[in-house]
Enzyme design. Structure first.
Site: not given
Ligand code: PAF
Length: 298
Positions: A55, A167
């Site tokens: 993140h 991802k």
């Protein structure tokens, strides 16, 4: 609807270097995010919290490209098809807000469920095709929930650019289709997967792995890389590429493979022959923990 803006007093000392971090629990008015900030470019990082360096990379990318960075922290119930998984999802808002501050986020939007899903106002966004295979096949309704919450968040934050991790390749493809299909004036940026030194992609779910399973987990990336090398060596038969990846995963009997597929990198539809950009995507289970990862080959 009244606007509630809560400054996180307890964070102040820890976040001394961040001068303007705010947290909102309800949707801000247009004059707050729209008019005053839009002119300088809003970068948006939607998250479900349990923040990690993956993140952080999204926030850093937004920080380097946008004048204002907004992050959301919202564990979205509609994208979980398993109640227990939803309940077990990591929640630590104080830590997440601190993390956002360190990565240069200006506003954290952390709504309650009722704010995002008011009673008797059900609307869902369905994206056929791209949502249907891979994770979509094993998590019914998952991408409907993702597309719905991301649409709501986009409408609230009204970003110029939104950042998503590569991802979650299928999620990224779903969001790109959402934005194109609904003519949303938002640029979607995919940010490369952040990996541990042994190759394991960072994920909030890694925390749930036992020590032994944490050691086994990097085999997923090794299998994907082995499959990608087949393509680099000239193999175009998707069956053979897939078989190579599965052969690597078979080295560890405690790994249960949910899927291992070769798909078109944009449409996420399976291919039988590699002729262009493909994504090799897989999901595995290690003792009740589900891990996903992918590599792209052009
Ligand atoms: O990737 C996630 O964390 C979530 O799916 C998202 C995009 C924040 C939507 O809830």
């Amino acid at each position: 609807m009244p606007e509630v803006i809560r400054h996180i007093a307890a964070m102040r000392t820890r976040l001394a270097q961040v001068r303007h971090l705010e947290m909102l629990k309800t949707a801000p008015s247009r004059s707050r995010l729209g008019n005053s900030l839009k002119a300088s470019g809003i970068g948006f990082v939607p998250t479900m919290g349990a923040l990690h360096a993956g993140h952080g990379a999204l926030m850093d990318a937004a920080r380097s490209e946008c004048d204002v960075v907004v992050a959301s922290v919202f564990v979205n119930p509609t994208q979980f098809n398993n109640k227990e998984d939803y309940e077990r999802y990591g929640r630590n808002l104080d830590a997440d807000v601190a993390f956002c501050g360190i990565h240069g986020v200006n506003v954290v939007f952390a709504p309650e469920v009722e704010e995002m899903y008011p009673a008797n106002r059900d609307v869902f966004v369905e994206i056929p095709g791209v949502s249907e295979g891979l994770c979509g096949a094993f998590r019914p309704g998952h991408f409907r929930g993702v597309a719905t919450v991301v649409t709501k968040l986009f409408n609230i934050v009204q970003p110029d650019i939104a950042y998503f991790g590569e991802k979650d390749a299928q999620q990224l493809a779903v969001i790109r289709r959402l934005v194109a299909g609904l003519n949303m004036p938002i640029t979607i940026v995919g940010v490369p997967t952040v990996r541990d030194s042994d190759g394991l992609a960072l994920s909030s779910r890694n925390e749930r792995l036992t020590r032994e399973d944490r050691q086994r987990a990097p085999l997923l990336y090794r299998a994907l890389e082995a499959a990608r090398r087949e393509i680099e060596n000239g193999v175009t038969d998707a069956g053979r590429i897939r078989a190579r990846g599965l052969e690597v995963l078979a080295q560890e009997p405690s790994i249960r493979v949910e899927y291992f597929e070769v798909v078109d990198a944009e449409s996420m539809q399976p291919v039988t022959r590699v002729a262009g950009r493909v994504c090799i995507a897989a999901a595995i289970w290690l003792d009740g923990v589900r891990l996903i990862d992918n590599v792209v080959s052009s």
